[in-house]
Design a protein around this motif. Structure first.
Motif, mmCIF file in Angstrom:
data_model
loop_
_atom_site.group_PDB
_atom_site.id
_atom_site.type_symbol
_atom_site.label_atom_id
_atom_site.label_comp_id
_atom_site.label_asym_id
_atom_site.label_seq_id
_atom_site.Cartn_x
_atom_site.Cartn_y
_atom_site.Cartn_z
ATOM 1 N N ASP A 59 -2.340 3.994 -28.246
ATOM 2 C CA ASP A 59 -0.890 4.174 -28.381
ATOM 3 C C ASP A 59 -0.392 5.045 -27.230
ATOM 4 O O ASP A 59 -0.456 6.269 -27.277
ATOM 5 C CB ASP A 59 -0.580 4.810 -29.737
ATOM 6 C CG ASP A 59 0.908 4.834 -30.036
ATOM 7 O OD1 ASP A 59 1.726 4.586 -29.113
ATOM 8 O OD2 ASP A 59 1.252 5.097 -31.192
ATOM 9 N N VAL A 60 0.112 4.403 -26.186
ATOM 10 C CA VAL A 60 0.550 5.108 -24.977
ATOM 11 C C VAL A 60 1.777 5.969 -25.259
ATOM 12 O O VAL A 60 1.907 7.077 -24.723
ATOM 13 C CB VAL A 60 0.821 4.095 -23.838
ATOM 14 C CG1 VAL A 60 1.328 4.797 -22.595
ATOM 15 C CG2 VAL A 60 -0.427 3.303 -23.528
ATOM 16 N N ASP A 61 2.688 5.486 -26.111
ATOM 17 C CA ASP A 61 3.880 6.289 -26.442
ATOM 18 C C ASP A 61 3.494 7.632 -27.050
ATOM 19 O O ASP A 61 4.074 8.664 -26.711
ATOM 20 C CB ASP A 61 4.782 5.526 -27.423
ATOM 21 C CG ASP A 61 5.618 4.476 -26.737
ATOM 22 O OD1 ASP A 61 5.756 4.537 -25.498
ATOM 23 O OD2 ASP A 61 6.146 3.592 -27.436
ATOM 24 N N LEU A 63 0.725 9.261 -26.577
ATOM 25 C CA LEU A 63 0.144 10.084 -25.516
ATOM 26 C C LEU A 63 1.229 10.695 -24.638
ATOM 27 O O LEU A 63 1.162 11.870 -24.263
ATOM 28 C CB LEU A 63 -0.807 9.252 -24.647
ATOM 29 C CG LEU A 63 -2.188 8.972 -25.211
ATOM 30 C CD1 LEU A 63 -2.972 8.076 -24.260
ATOM 31 C CD2 LEU A 63 -2.929 10.259 -25.451
ATOM 32 N N MET A 64 2.218 9.892 -24.293
ATOM 33 C CA MET A 64 3.295 10.370 -23.419
ATOM 34 C C MET A 64 4.120 11.464 -24.088
ATOM 35 O O MET A 64 4.680 12.309 -23.411
ATOM 36 C CB MET A 64 4.210 9.209 -23.016
ATOM 37 C CG MET A 64 3.500 8.129 -22.209
ATOM 38 S SD MET A 64 2.796 8.738 -20.680
ATOM 39 C CE MET A 64 4.227 8.819 -19.660
ATOM 40 N N ARG A 65 4.179 11.452 -25.398
ATOM 41 C CA ARG A 65 4.941 12.466 -26.126
ATOM 42 C C ARG A 65 4.091 13.664 -26.497
ATOM 43 O O ARG A 65 4.537 14.562 -27.208
ATOM 44 C CB ARG A 65 5.542 11.849 -27.379
ATOM 45 C CG ARG A 65 6.592 10.819 -27.043
ATOM 46 C CD ARG A 65 7.236 10.258 -28.268
ATOM 47 N NE ARG A 65 8.236 9.279 -27.858
ATOM 48 C CZ ARG A 65 8.550 8.211 -28.528
ATOM 49 N NH1 ARG A 65 7.960 7.961 -29.691
ATOM 50 N NH2 ARG A 65 9.462 7.383 -28.092
ATOM 51 N N GLY A 66 2.834 13.689 -26.029
ATOM 52 C CA GLY A 66 1.963 14.834 -26.282
ATOM 53 C C GLY A 66 1.316 14.838 -27.645
ATOM 54 O O GLY A 66 0.762 15.857 -28.063
ATOM 55 N N THR A 69 -4.311 11.496 -29.512
ATOM 56 C CA THR A 69 -4.715 10.166 -29.061
ATOM 57 C C THR A 69 -5.046 9.315 -30.276
ATOM 58 O O THR A 69 -5.807 9.739 -31.148
ATOM 59 C CB THR A 69 -5.951 10.253 -28.149
ATOM 60 O OG1 THR A 69 -5.655 11.145 -27.075
ATOM 61 C CG2 THR A 69 -6.326 8.900 -27.600
#
Length: 138
Positions: A59-61, A63-66, A69
């Motif tokens: 889930d890249v979203d 990860l991008m939101r901190g 994982t």
């Protein structure tokens, strides 16, 4: 030339016919049994690879939101199903935020056993892949 006291004609032919049928059944068990083993190995390998393909759908979203994982379950199921379809197998896929599980079923046509009515043999395999995280990763 001595005359036959009884009629022996045809006895060797019957013995030969029974022997040939027996040999065909043994050949069927050996060849079709080997095909069954190879199908089971292939089903297991396909299940493992499909599970690995699904476990790569991070889930890249998140990860991008901190956030921690985790897997995107929908994308993981789609990736695993795509692998199954590409390999020509059918199966079921379940996915969560950490694991992807795949169960595969394959059918193989028989060569010799079809002579006695067994037209195909099925094989199955299952695998679960878990998202690997490094230590210290949230």
């Amino acid at each position: 030339m001595t005359p036959c006291t009884r009629d022996d004609r045809g006895q060797l032919t019957l013995f030969f016919a029974i022997g040939v049928v027996g040999l065909l059944l043994v050949a069927g068990l050996v060849l079709d049994g080997g095909a069954q083993i190879r199908a089971a190995q292939r089903a297991q390998a396909v299940a493992e690879e499909a599970a690995r393909a699904g476990a790569q759908a991070v889930d890249v979203d998140a990860l991008m939101r901190g956030r921690a994982t985790r897997l995107n379950p929908h994308q993981a199921r789609m990736a695993a199903h795509t692998y199954l379809n590409t390999s020509g197998a059918t199966g079921t896929v379940t996915a969560g935020v950490e694991t992807v599980s795949v169960e595969v079923t394959l059918s193989e046509p028989t060569l010799f056993l079809s002579l006695i009515g067994i037209t195909e043999l099925s094989a199955s395999g299952s695998a679960t892949a878990r998202l690997a995280l490094e230590e210290g990763t949230p």
